[in-house]
Each structure stands twice: as structure tokens, then as C-alpha cells.
Design a protein around this motif. Structure first.
Motif, PDB file in Angstrom:
ATOM      1  N   ALA A 107      54.532  45.072  28.591  1.00  0.00           N
ATOM      2  CA  ALA A 107      54.265  46.508  28.531  1.00  0.00           C
ATOM      3  C   ALA A 107      53.540  47.029  29.758  1.00  0.00           C
ATOM      4  O   ALA A 107      53.336  48.237  29.898  1.00  0.00           O
ATOM      5  N   SER A 108      53.122  46.136  30.651  1.00  0.00           N
ATOM      6  CA  SER A 108      52.372  46.576  31.819  1.00  0.00           C
ATOM      7  C   SER A 108      53.273  47.329  32.788  1.00  0.00           C
ATOM      8  O   SER A 108      54.417  46.927  33.049  1.00  0.00           O
ATOM      9  N   ALA A 109      52.743  48.388  33.332  1.00  0.00           N
ATOM     10  CA  ALA A 109      53.474  49.141  34.355  1.00  0.00           C
ATOM     11  C   ALA A 109      53.428  48.372  35.670  1.00  0.00           C
ATOM     12  O   ALA A 109      52.541  47.536  35.891  1.00  0.00           O
ATOM     13  N   PRO A 110      54.387  48.641  36.567  1.00  0.00           N
ATOM     14  CA  PRO A 110      54.408  47.925  37.853  1.00  0.00           C
ATOM     15  C   PRO A 110      53.094  48.062  38.628  1.00  0.00           C
ATOM     16  O   PRO A 110      52.617  47.089  39.224  1.00  0.00           O
ATOM     17  N   ASP A 111      52.529  49.263  38.622  1.00  0.00           N
ATOM     18  CA  ASP A 111      51.273  49.450  39.350  1.00  0.00           C
ATOM     19  C   ASP A 111      50.146  48.615  38.738  1.00  0.00           C
ATOM     20  O   ASP A 111      49.320  48.051  39.462  1.00  0.00           O
ATOM     21  N   GLU A 112      50.109  48.519  37.427  1.00  0.00           N
ATOM     22  CA  GLU A 112      49.082  47.730  36.770  1.00  0.00           C
ATOM     23  C   GLU A 112      49.255  46.249  37.090  1.00  0.00           C
ATOM     24  O   GLU A 112      48.267  45.534  37.320  1.00  0.00           O
ATOM     25  N   ARG A 113      50.508  45.780  37.077  1.00  0.00           N
ATOM     26  CA  ARG A 113      50.743  44.376  37.412  1.00  0.00           C
ATOM     27  C   ARG A 113      50.295  44.081  38.841  1.00  0.00           C
ATOM     28  O   ARG A 113      49.696  43.039  39.117  1.00  0.00           O
ATOM     29  N   THR A 114      50.568  45.020  39.735  1.00  0.00           N
ATOM     30  CA  THR A 114      50.134  44.830  41.120  1.00  0.00           C
ATOM     31  C   THR A 114      48.616  44.764  41.210  1.00  0.00           C
ATOM     32  O   THR A 114      48.046  43.925  41.934  1.00  0.00           O
ATOM     33  N   ASP A 115      47.933  45.626  40.477  1.00  0.00           N
ATOM     34  CA  ASP A 115      46.468  45.621  40.486  1.00  0.00           C
ATOM     35  C   ASP A 115      45.928  44.288  39.979  1.00  0.00           C
ATOM     36  O   ASP A 115      44.968  43.738  40.539  1.00  0.00           O
ATOM     37  N   HIS A 116      46.534  43.763  38.908  1.00  0.00           N
ATOM     38  CA  HIS A 116      46.076  42.482  38.369  1.00  0.00           C
ATOM     39  C   HIS A 116      46.302  41.354  39.375  1.00  0.00           C
ATOM     40  O   HIS A 116      45.443  40.453  39.522  1.00  0.00           O
ATOM     41  N   VAL A 117      47.410  41.367  40.059  1.00  0.00           N
ATOM     42  CA  VAL A 117      47.671  40.330  41.063  1.00  0.00           C
ATOM     43  C   VAL A 117      46.667  40.438  42.208  1.00  0.00           C
ATOM     44  O   VAL A 117      46.150  39.418  42.703  1.00  0.00           O
ATOM     45  N   ILE A 118      46.370  41.649  42.626  1.00  0.00           N
ATOM     46  CA  ILE A 118      45.378  41.841  43.697  1.00  0.00           C
ATOM     47  C   ILE A 118      44.016  41.324  43.260  1.00  0.00           C
ATOM     48  O   ILE A 118      43.302  40.656  44.041  1.00  0.00           O
ATOM     49  N   GLN A 119      43.640  41.620  42.005  1.00  0.00           N
ATOM     50  CA  GLN A 119      42.363  41.120  41.494  1.00  0.00           C
ATOM     51  C   GLN A 119      42.354  39.589  41.456  1.00  0.00           C
ATOM     52  O   GLN A 119      41.340  38.943  41.780  1.00  0.00           O
ATOM     53  N   ALA A 120      43.464  38.988  41.056  1.00  0.00           N
ATOM     54  CA  ALA A 120      43.554  37.526  41.007  1.00  0.00           C
ATOM     55  C   ALA A 120      43.400  36.932  42.404  1.00  0.00           C
ATOM     56  O   ALA A 120      42.709  35.916  42.592  1.00  0.00           O
ATOM     57  N   LEU A 121      44.036  37.550  43.399  1.00  0.00           N
ATOM     58  CA  LEU A 121      43.903  37.070  44.773  1.00  0.00           C
ATOM     59  C   LEU A 121      42.446  37.186  45.254  1.00  0.00           C
ATOM     60  O   LEU A 121      41.933  36.283  45.923  1.00  0.00           O
ATOM     61  N   ARG A 122      41.798  38.290  44.922  1.00  0.00           N
ATOM     62  CA  ARG A 122      40.410  38.457  45.331  1.00  0.00           C
ATOM     63  C   ARG A 122      39.522  37.393  44.696  1.00  0.00           C
ATOM     64  O   ARG A 122      38.648  36.812  45.361  1.00  0.00           O
ATOM     65  N   LEU A 123      39.748  37.131  43.410  1.00  0.00           N
ATOM     66  CA  LEU A 123      38.966  36.093  42.741  1.00  0.00           C
ATOM     67  C   LEU A 123      39.224  34.722  43.355  1.00  0.00           C
ATOM     68  O   LEU A 123      38.301  33.902  43.483  1.00  0.00           O
ATOM     69  N   ALA A 124      40.469  34.459  43.729  1.00  0.00           N
ATOM     70  CA  ALA A 124      40.792  33.170  44.345  1.00  0.00           C
ATOM     71  C   ALA A 124      40.081  33.019  45.687  1.00  0.00           C
ATOM     72  O   ALA A 124      39.523  31.953  45.994  1.00  0.00           O
ATOM     73  N   ARG A 125      40.057  34.070  46.481  1.00  0.00           N
ATOM     74  CA  ARG A 125      39.370  34.002  47.776  1.00  0.00           C
ATOM     75  C   ARG A 125      37.870  33.822  47.578  1.00  0.00           C
ATOM     76  O   ARG A 125      37.227  33.036  48.288  1.00  0.00           O
ATOM     77  N   THR A 126      37.309  34.559  46.608  1.00  0.00           N
ATOM     78  CA  THR A 126      35.881  34.415  46.335  1.00  0.00           C
ATOM     79  C   THR A 126      35.554  33.001  45.867  1.00  0.00           C
ATOM     80  O   THR A 126      34.549  32.406  46.288  1.00  0.00           O
ATOM     81  N   GLY A 127      36.400  32.449  44.992  1.00  0.00           N
ATOM     82  CA  GLY A 127      36.171  31.089  44.516  1.00  0.00           C
ATOM     83  C   GLY A 127      36.227  30.068  45.634  1.00  0.00           C
ATOM     84  O   GLY A 127      35.439  29.123  45.672  1.00  0.00           O
ATOM     85  N   LEU A 128      37.151  30.254  46.567  1.00  0.00           N
ATOM     86  CA  LEU A 128      37.246  29.334  47.697  1.00  0.00           C
ATOM     87  C   LEU A 128      35.989  29.396  48.555  1.00  0.00           C
ATOM     88  O   LEU A 128      35.448  28.370  48.978  1.00  0.00           O
ATOM     89  N   THR A 129      35.515  30.611  48.800  1.00  0.00           N
ATOM     90  CA  THR A 129      34.282  30.766  49.586  1.00  0.00           C
ATOM     91  C   THR A 129      33.102  30.127  48.884  1.00  0.00           C
ATOM     92  O   THR A 129      32.285  29.429  49.503  1.00  0.00           O
ATOM     93  N   GLU A 130      32.999  30.341  47.579  1.00  0.00           N
ATOM     94  CA  GLU A 130      31.888  29.761  46.823  1.00  0.00           C
ATOM     95  C   GLU A 130      31.973  28.245  46.787  1.00  0.00           C
ATOM     96  O   GLU A 130      30.948  27.556  46.808  1.00  0.00           O
ATOM     97  N   ALA A 131      33.181  27.700  46.716  1.00  0.00           N
ATOM     98  CA  ALA A 131      33.330  26.242  46.722  1.00  0.00           C
ATOM     99  C   ALA A 131      32.804  25.662  48.026  1.00  0.00           C
ATOM    100  O   ALA A 131      32.119  24.628  48.036  1.00  0.00           O
ATOM    101  N   ARG A 132      33.117  26.317  49.137  1.00  0.00           N
ATOM    102  CA  ARG A 132      32.608  25.845  50.419  1.00  0.00           C
ATOM    103  C   ARG A 132      31.084  25.957  50.478  1.00  0.00           C
ATOM    104  O   ARG A 132      30.408  25.061  50.984  1.00  0.00           O
ATOM    105  N   ARG A 133      30.551  27.044  49.959  1.00  0.00           N
ATOM    106  CA  ARG A 133      29.103  27.217  49.950  1.00  0.00           C
ATOM    107  C   ARG A 133      28.437  26.193  49.033  1.00  0.00           C
ATOM    108  O   ARG A 133      27.341  25.718  49.313  1.00  0.00           O
ATOM    109  N   SER A 134      29.089  25.866  47.933  1.00  0.00           N
ATOM    110  CA  SER A 134      28.520  24.877  47.017  1.00  0.00           C
ATOM    111  C   SER A 134      28.423  23.521  47.689  1.00  0.00           C
ATOM    112  O   SER A 134      27.433  22.806  47.528  1.00  0.00           O
ATOM    113  N   VAL A 135      29.449  23.168  48.430  1.00  0.00           N
ATOM    114  CA  VAL A 135      29.427  21.889  49.139  1.00  0.00           C
ATOM    115  C   VAL A 135      28.287  21.868  50.151  1.00  0.00           C
ATOM    116  O   VAL A 135      27.611  20.861  50.347  1.00  0.00           O
TER     117      VAL A 135
END
Length: 280
Positions: A107-135
Motif C-alpha cells: 500500500a505504500s506510495a512510490p514516494d514513501e518507499r523512496t523515503d524509507h529506502v533513503i532512511q535505511a541508507l542513512r542508518l547504514a552509513r551511520t552504523g558503519l561510522t559507529e562501528a569504526r568508532r567503536s573499534v
């Protein structure tokens, strides 16, 4: 007597007697002193021997303490990595999964799906940065360019935007720089508390309060969610938070009741420190 003194007189005789008396007295006094010196020397030798033995024992104890400290350090490092993995990678992956699942909804609209994918990418980048900082055992990314109040405010606002839950941040008291360990611990507790609200509370509002009282710093995270029926404390997230707060000499309390929401209250000593910019 005439061999030594051709003309012995009464004065010379008296002098000779006095010399003999003085020498005899000196010998009589010298013998006890010599004996006493020998006793003191033996005592000193025994004391030196005991000191050497104690030094040898202390060397062994020191070696044991070094070994124990090394083992304790390894255990602490394992616990730190476990906490950091839970606070960064695990939470990041959970957020990514949530966003991608939302994007997969028919039921998600195309714009909403795009927003969710963008949020997922942002979280992935943040997680990668935090993993490096944790090390590298560095502070959270938000604390790298801001003080604790601003970092918590940024964290809460971003969380509220992602979760679509109303959140309010309040800072009271005179702000003072704290030690980096306290900054990191309080930030992680706020982060984990907000994550728990998103996962379990089904809340509509969240309040985060950071209070500087002079001798202590207080952090409260309260929600109006479903609460809980049994005492909270078995989850790894709460265990991790309690360990963090105990490690800096603080105390954490979790309270709630069914239908009345949940509150996480933290109290830590306000050990002074330098800002992250000064540490760098």
C-alpha cells in the motif's frame, strides 16, 4: 720504674695511675658498647633479610596483580565491545530492517518507499561510522561535534522524526563540561531508552530531561506507552545501561506500570572534564 722514669716523682706516679684508670674504664665501657653494637648489627642484618624477603613476596604479588589486571582489562574490553555492538550495529540493523519492511508494503506510495529506502541508507552509513568508532574506542558520532545537551537533543529529534513519535527535550541547571566517560554513558542510555520506546512502548509522547544540579547530573526518559506488568531488568539493553552507569559511579532506576508508561532515571556524579574538542 727507674727504667722508664729515671727520676720518678709523686706527680708522675699519680699521672700513671690516672692513665691506667682511664684506660681500664675505657675498656670496661667499650666492651658493652661493642657487644651492643654487635647485637644491633645482627638485628639490622635480620631486618634487611626480612625486607628482602618482603620485596620478593611483593614482586610475586605485583606479578599476580598485573596478570589479574590484564584479565580484567580483557573482560572489560569484551563487555565494552558487546555494549557498543548492541548500541550501534544491532540498533542500526533493526532500524534498517524496519525501514525496508515499510518500503515493501504494497500500500505504500512510490514516494514513501523512496523515503524509507533513503532512511535505511542513512542508518547504514551511520552504523558503519559507529562501528569504526567503536573499534577505535571513540565517542559516539553526535558527541564528536557537540556537547552532551546538544547531542541528546539531536538524537531525540532525529529519533522522533524517524519513529513519528512526539518527543520533547528539556535541559535544566547550569551546563558544565563533564568527563568524556560520563558524556558517552549518558548519551548511550538516552539512545537505548529511545530504542526501547520504539520497540516496546507503543507510546505517543516521550520526554527527555537532562538536569545539572552541581554535584550530580540527572537523565530522565519517560514515555506514555503501555508500561510493563513485570519488573524490567532482564534484557541485554537494560543490563548494558546499568553496567555503563555503574562503571562511572552512578545509579539507574526503571519504573513503570501497565498503561502508565515507563521511566528510566539515571543519576551520576558530575565529575568535571574537558570538551570533546579539547580532548581531540
Amino acid at each position: 720504674m727507674t727504667l722508664f722514669w729515671p727520676d720518678p716523682t709523686a706527680e708522675t706516679f699519680v699521672m700513671l695511675v690516672l692513665i691506667v684508670i682511664v684506660q681500664t674504664a675505657a675498656i670496661g665501657v667499650g666492651i658493652p658498647i661493642s657487644r651492643r653494637s654487635g647485637i644491633e648489627e645482627r638485628k639490622r642484618d635480620a631486618l634487611i633479610a626480612r625486607l628482602e624477603e618482603a620485596l620478593h613476596e611483593n614482586a610475586g604479588l605485583q606479578a599476580q596483580l598485573v596478570a589479574q589486571a590484564r584479565e580484567s582489562g580483557i573482560q572489560d574490553e569484551r563487555e565494552r565491545l558487546a555494549r557498543d555492538i548492541h548500541d550501534t550495529l544491532a540498533q542500526g540493523f533493526a532500524g534498517i530492517i524496519t525501514q525496508l519492511q515499510a518500503a515493501q508494503r504494497p500500500a505504500s506510495a512510490p514516494d514513501e518507499r523512496t523515503d524509507h529506502v533513503i532512511q535505511a541508507l542513512r542508518l547504514a552509513r551511520t552504523g558503519l561510522t559507529e562501528a569504526r568508532r567503536s573499534v577505535q574506542a571513540l565517542a559516539p558520532q553526535e558527541l564528536g561535534s557537540a556537547h552532551l545537551p546538544e547531542a541528546i537533543r539531536t538524537l531525540t529529534e532525529r529519533w522522533a522524526e524517524n519513529e513519528r513519535i512526539a518527543a520533547h527535550v528539556e535541559v535544566t541547571g547550569t551546563r558544565e563540561p563533564l568527563s568524556p566517560a560520563i558524556d558517552v554513558a549518558l548519551f548511550r542510555v538516552a539512545q537505548e531508552s529511545l530504542t526501547n520506546v520504539a520497540k516496546h512502548a507503543d507510546a505517543s509522547r516521550v520526554g527527555v530531561t537532562l538536569s545539572y544540579t552541581g554535584r550530580e547530573v540527572l537523565l530522565d526518559v519517560r514515555d506514555d506507552g503501555r508500561g510493563y506488568a513485570e519488573p524490567v531488568g532482564a534484557g541485554f539493553g537494560l543490563i548494558s545501561m546499568r553496567q555503563r552507569i555503574r562503571s562511572i559511579g552512578g545509579h539507574m532506576d526503571v519504573q513503570g506500570a501497565p498503561g502508565e508508561g515507563t521511566s528510566v532515571s539515571v543519576r551520576v556524579p558530575a565529575f568535571p572534564g574537558r570538551s570533546m574538542e579539547e580532548d581531540r
